[in-house]
Design an enzyme around this catalytic site. Structure first.
Site, mmCIF file in Angstrom:
data_model
loop_
_atom_site.group_PDB
_atom_site.id
_atom_site.type_symbol
_atom_site.label_atom_id
_atom_site.label_comp_id
_atom_site.label_asym_id
_atom_site.label_seq_id
_atom_site.Cartn_x
_atom_site.Cartn_y
_atom_site.Cartn_z
ATOM 1 N N ASP A 132 0.856 -1.179 0.000
ATOM 2 C CA ASP A 132 0.000 0.000 0.000
ATOM 3 C C ASP A 132 0.896 1.233 0.000
ATOM 4 O OD1 ASP A 132 -2.371 1.325 -0.104
ATOM 5 O OD2 ASP A 132 -2.779 1.241 2.029
ATOM 6 N N TYR A 134 1.412 5.637 -0.667
ATOM 7 C CA TYR A 134 0.970 6.899 -0.064
ATOM 8 C C TYR A 134 1.087 7.946 -1.164
ATOM 9 C CZ TYR A 134 0.685 9.815 4.251
ATOM 10 O OH TYR A 134 0.310 10.657 5.281
ATOM 11 N N HIS A 139 -3.728 13.950 0.149
ATOM 12 C CA HIS A 139 -3.954 13.144 1.348
ATOM 13 C C HIS A 139 -2.767 13.245 2.296
ATOM 14 C CE1 HIS A 139 -4.979 9.820 3.968
ATOM 15 N NE2 HIS A 139 -3.851 9.199 3.646
ATOM 16 N N ARG A 148 1.063 16.587 12.528
ATOM 17 C CA ARG A 148 2.293 17.304 12.883
ATOM 18 C C ARG A 148 2.099 18.813 12.711
ATOM 19 N NH1 ARG A 148 3.592 13.006 9.785
ATOM 20 N NH2 ARG A 148 3.759 14.296 7.903
ATOM 21 N N GLU A 205 -10.655 3.934 3.681
ATOM 22 C CA GLU A 205 -9.707 4.591 2.781
ATOM 23 C C GLU A 205 -10.051 4.202 1.347
ATOM 24 O OE1 GLU A 205 -5.589 4.114 3.653
ATOM 25 O OE2 GLU A 205 -5.708 5.287 5.503
ATOM 26 N N GLU A 207 -9.249 3.759 -2.325
ATOM 27 C CA GLU A 207 -7.996 3.576 -3.047
ATOM 28 C C GLU A 207 -8.235 2.902 -4.397
ATOM 29 O OE1 GLU A 207 -4.728 2.039 -0.862
ATOM 30 O OE2 GLU A 207 -5.441 2.793 1.072
ATOM 31 N N ASP A 239 -8.934 0.255 2.184
ATOM 32 C CA ASP A 239 -7.926 -0.117 3.185
ATOM 33 C C ASP A 239 -8.442 0.308 4.563
ATOM 34 O OD1 ASP A 239 -5.502 -0.954 4.322
ATOM 35 O OD2 ASP A 239 -4.638 1.047 4.123
ATOM 36 N N ARG A 243 -7.558 3.844 13.339
ATOM 37 C CA ARG A 243 -6.677 5.000 13.454
ATOM 38 C C ARG A 243 -6.070 5.153 14.849
ATOM 39 N NH1 ARG A 243 -5.331 6.243 8.292
ATOM 40 N NH2 ARG A 243 -7.127 6.898 7.046
ATOM 41 N N GLN A 246 -3.396 2.572 15.058
ATOM 42 C CA GLN A 246 -2.323 3.000 14.170
ATOM 43 C C GLN A 246 -1.507 4.131 14.797
ATOM 44 O OE1 GLN A 246 -3.768 4.460 10.410
ATOM 45 N NE2 GLN A 246 -1.757 5.069 9.680
ATOM 46 N N TYR A 250 2.547 3.347 15.201
ATOM 47 C CA TYR A 250 3.197 3.535 13.892
ATOM 48 C C TYR A 250 4.612 4.096 13.964
ATOM 49 C CZ TYR A 250 2.770 8.627 13.243
ATOM 50 O OH TYR A 250 2.898 9.990 13.324
ATOM 51 N N LYS A 259 -3.842 -1.699 10.387
ATOM 52 C CA LYS A 259 -4.294 -1.896 9.018
ATOM 53 C C LYS A 259 -4.273 -3.361 8.583
ATOM 54 C CE LYS A 259 -3.049 2.635 7.155
ATOM 55 N NZ LYS A 259 -4.231 2.912 6.328
ATOM 56 N N THR A 263 -8.729 -5.735 4.228
ATOM 57 C CA THR A 263 -8.616 -4.856 3.066
ATOM 58 C C THR A 263 -9.580 -5.407 2.022
ATOM 59 O OG1 THR A 263 -6.285 -4.378 3.523
ATOM 60 C CG2 THR A 263 -7.099 -3.926 1.297
ATOM 61 N N THR A 350 -4.698 6.251 0.078
ATOM 62 C CA THR A 350 -5.930 7.028 0.041
ATOM 63 C C THR A 350 -5.898 8.056 -1.092
ATOM 64 O OG1 THR A 350 -6.195 6.801 2.420
ATOM 65 C CG2 THR A 350 -7.462 8.536 1.354
ATOM 66 N N GLU A 364 -9.751 12.669 7.250
ATOM 67 C CA GLU A 364 -9.664 13.965 6.578
ATOM 68 C C GLU A 364 -11.010 14.674 6.519
ATOM 69 O OE1 GLU A 364 -6.991 13.725 2.884
ATOM 70 O OE2 GLU A 364 -7.703 11.679 3.225
#
Length: 417
Positions: A132, A134, A139, A148, A205, A207, A239, A243, A246, A250, A259, A263, A350, A364
């Site tokens: 998977d 990114y 996204h 962040r 997600e 995808e 996916d 959260r 995760q 992560y 995750k 799927t 995503t 999001e």
């Protein structure tokens, strides 16, 4: 060299009732594996293509009419077809296009048609490895700002290479399979330490994924331009993500249990050949990619996605806005010498666009779990038990209409004790 694709200009319309002008006209012909709905086992699984609201038993028809192609469509999965490669894919597509548009072929072909409503979905191929990526800048940037604040939203390497993680092939399931709410370690609001329990932040997600057919040799690098030489086609993919699990796990190695529980993929694989009219340029890459990731335009695909929760559309993500192309995902995956395997599944990550209504995840859409989203089952920050998520997509077809990709649906079940 890839065999030429069927020429659609001047073709008569398909004789299959209701198929002409639909999202499943002869310019689509997605591949799948079907079983009779009344079957008690999968022993009757057959390789098929969808045409309108019917499925054609290709295995049976080829055994009678095209013994030279029959080996690629035998068995209970698409595995042999995937491995057969682009010459066989093009030969089958050309033969089927002719058979479904030439009235003289109707008496031979029609007995092998069944209404779609009479067959059940089946995972169409054996998933070898699942990666998977990114690949959506919108996204990645939005999530970076949420996670962040006050820092650059993208890490410095993001525009240099397609970031990805290796998922669990054994948890890929076909559309319609229920999704059990996973458990894991998560820090609840007000707690200082993690506790084990059901996720409180279950997310979707939206995808796009690419199904690898032809393998490559260990140590060999596959160029981005070789996408159609190795990839049969495209499936939509959800996916599912826990959260809160995760978020706790992560750092520093990325997603794992957040995750790894499910799927979902579509039951029908749309051939790359059916998406030629949907080719489009990438939105722009700055800085220019490294030479091994360079592409010739158009390298992207203009797929219009739709996300529904509880029967209400909550988002319309545009795949055309995705930063990294599928050919670049393929090239990056093999750039260190890792081989492709028949049945590899390469997901985009995503898909999100610049608009507030173009985001492909609830993380999001809710702006980091702050603003509820209206669904057909009430307002939601995260998915609740009983919620059904459905992903759909369309693209420009060769006959002037819209190709309708196989949908992905899944309903959330409560966590197991």
């Amino acid at each position: 060299m890839t065999a030429p694709l069927p020429a659609y200009a001047g073709l008569p319309p398909t004789w299959v009732p209701g198929a002409a002008g639909s999202g499943h006209d002869v310019d689509h012909l997605p591949w799948g594996v079907v079983v009779p709905r009344d079957a008690r086992t999968d022993e009757g699984a057959r390789v098929a293509v969808r045409i309108g609201d019917h499925v054609l038993d290709v295995a049976a028809l080829a055994g009678r009419e095209r013994p030279d192609l029959a080996a690629a469509v035998q068995g209970q999965t698409l595995d042999a077809l995937l491995a057969a490669g682009p010459r066989t894919w093009a030969a089958l597509r050309g033969w089927l296009t002719d058979a479904l548009t030439r009235e003289a072929a109707r008496p031979v072909v029609e007995p092998h048609l069944r209404p779609l409503a009479e067959v059940g979905a089946h995972l169409p191929f054996t998933v070898a490895d699942y990666v998977d990526f990114y690949a959506s800048e919108h996204h990645a940037s939005h999530v970076g700002r949420l996670f962040r604040p006050g820092q650059p939203p993208l890490p410095p390497q993001w525009r240099r290479l397609p970031v990805g993680y290796h998922g669990r092939a054994g948890t890929v399931v076909v559309s319609g399979t229920p999704v059990v709410r996973p458990c894991g370690l998560r820090v609840l609001p007000g707690d200082d330490a993690p506790t084990f329990g059901p996720t409180r932040r279950l997310d979707l997600e939206a995808e796009v994924a690419f199904v690898v057919g032809v393998p490559s040799e260990p140590g060999a690098r596959v160029p981005a331009a070789a996408l159609a030489e190795h990839v049969l086609g495209v499936v939509l993919l959800d996916d599912w993500s826990a959260r809160d699990v995760q978020a706790y796990e992560y750092v520093p190695l990325g997603p794992f249990l957040g995750k790894s529980f499910a799927t979902s993929v579509a039951a029908w694989v749309t051939p790359l050949a059916a998406l030629e009219a949907a080719r489009c340029p990438l939105p722009g890459q700055d800085p220019p990619p490294a030479p091994h990731l360079a592409v010739d335009e158009p390298a992207g695909y203009d797929l219009a996605l739709e996300v529904a929760v509880g029967g209400t559309v909550v988002s319309r993500p545009p795949y055309a806005a995705t930063y990294w192309s599928p050919g670049q995902l393929l090239a990056h995956l093999t750039s260190g010498g890792a081989p492709l395997r028949t049945g590899d599944l390469l997901a985009s990550g995503t898909v999100s666009g610049p608009g507030a209504d173009e985001r492909g995840s609830l993380l999001e859409l809710t702006d980091g779990w702050r603003v509820p989203v209206a669904t057909g089952r009430g307002e939601r920050l995260a998915l609740e038990d009983g919620d059904e998520v459905v992903l759909r997509a369309t693209a420009a077809g060769a006959l002037g209409g819209r190709v309708q990709l196989g949908e992905v649906a899944g309903t959330v079940l409560p966590a197991r004790p």
